[in-house]
Design a protein around this motif. Structure first.
Motif, mmCIF file in Angstrom:
data_model
loop_
_atom_site.group_PDB
_atom_site.id
_atom_site.type_symbol
_atom_site.label_atom_id
_atom_site.label_comp_id
_atom_site.label_asym_id
_atom_site.label_seq_id
_atom_site.Cartn_x
_atom_site.Cartn_y
_atom_site.Cartn_z
ATOM 1 N N ARG A 46 41.848 46.890 44.108
ATOM 2 C CA ARG A 46 42.165 45.487 43.835
ATOM 3 C C ARG A 46 42.816 45.414 42.473
ATOM 4 O O ARG A 46 42.373 46.107 41.550
ATOM 5 N N GLY A 47 43.863 44.615 42.360
ATOM 6 C CA GLY A 47 44.487 44.509 41.053
ATOM 7 C C GLY A 47 45.704 43.613 41.051
ATOM 8 O O GLY A 47 46.164 43.156 42.096
ATOM 9 N N LEU A 48 46.197 43.355 39.830
ATOM 10 C CA LEU A 48 47.428 42.598 39.657
ATOM 11 C C LEU A 48 48.620 43.532 39.838
ATOM 12 O O LEU A 48 48.602 44.669 39.349
ATOM 13 N N ILE A 49 49.656 43.058 40.550
ATOM 14 C CA ILE A 49 50.934 43.756 40.564
ATOM 15 C C ILE A 49 51.877 42.873 39.769
ATOM 16 O O ILE A 49 52.389 41.868 40.265
ATOM 17 N N GLU A 50 52.056 43.269 38.501
ATOM 18 C CA GLU A 50 52.721 42.395 37.533
ATOM 19 C C GLU A 50 54.103 41.972 37.999
ATOM 20 O O GLU A 50 54.447 40.795 38.012
ATOM 21 N N ALA A 52 44.668 43.088 47.134
ATOM 22 C CA ALA A 52 43.553 43.982 47.460
ATOM 23 C C ALA A 52 43.914 44.766 48.702
ATOM 24 O O ALA A 52 44.398 44.198 49.687
ATOM 25 N N TYR A 53 43.711 46.085 48.623
ATOM 26 C CA TYR A 53 43.811 46.925 49.811
ATOM 27 C C TYR A 53 42.441 46.964 50.463
ATOM 28 O O TYR A 53 41.442 47.314 49.809
ATOM 29 N N GLY A 58 53.587 49.936 42.718
ATOM 30 C CA GLY A 58 52.712 49.047 43.473
ATOM 31 C C GLY A 58 51.283 49.188 42.973
ATOM 32 O O GLY A 58 51.063 49.515 41.804
ATOM 33 N N LEU A 59 50.328 48.953 43.840
ATOM 34 C CA LEU A 59 48.913 49.088 43.478
ATOM 35 C C LEU A 59 48.581 50.553 43.218
ATOM 36 O O LEU A 59 48.984 51.430 43.979
#
Lengths: 134, 134
Positions: B34-38, B45-46, B109-110
């Motif tokens: 889970r994270g921001l993709i700036e 979230a995967y 990407g993530l």
């Protein structure tokens, strides 16, 4: 829970032959099955892309779910199908978890697959299918 | 051709926490990353569902691709990502086959994945992503 993974992604298109040719050319797709699904008013083709699978769906008439989808939204992703061992059991699990079902019991899909659809409102606009067999 | 299969299906949703909880409850999904993709203006979230993967995408602002998608169409399937060994090589193959690219070169990407997007007009309204690494 008993979902094994993504069985296929369904894509609604207007012309099945043309779309198959495009997916072959761009993505190296290989046709796995092709046929009419009588109860759904579609001619469909399963394409393998590597280990993945895309189902191209053409409507056999305008007054069918895929025909109405194409008229309303144009071509594009139509549904997401998960593989399960037992569609009937999966439907009971989903109903118990509060999902609104389109099919209360499994129905025949392409080439001996059993399938059922869950209402898109259950999964944020994603028309979800569960599939077994084949 | 060098596509290995479906890497994930991207689903645009309004509230990431709520959507994760729903996918956990209905489909037995497990959060993988889970994270921001700036660069894309999304929090993502995967989720693993069996051997498959769904990417839930929430917009960090209205003026982002996912924000505009949600405003125009509401939640639902946003893109289809194929796994490849080499995004850069795959982009050259796709361009040579006549596909219109959104990204001419890979972008992050993530979680260390390299990704690039192909214009939806190339594949019948399907916004197509190619992904490698991670």
């Amino acid at each position: 829970m008993s979902l094994r993974g993504i069985h296929h992604v369904g894509v609604a298109i207007a012309d099945l032959d043309e779309a198959i040719a495009t997916y072959e050319r761009l993505f190296g797709a290989i046709v796995e099955h092709r046929g009419l699904i009588e109860g759904q008013g579609v001619e469909a083709a399963y394409l393998r892309i590597g280990a993945g699978r895309v189902e191209l769906l053409a409507a056999t008439g305008e007054d069918s779910p895929v025909g109405r989808f194409l008229a309303r939204r144009g071509p594009g992703m139509h549904h997401l199908a998960f593989e399960t061992e037992d569609v009937d059991r999966e439907l009971r699990v989903l109903a118990a978890a509060g999902a609104q079902l389109i099919d209360e019991t499994p129905r025949p899909g392409l080439e001996g697959f059993q399938t059922a659809f869950v209402h898109p409102d259950a999964a944020y606009g994603v028309l979800t299918e569960v599939v077994s067999g084949g």
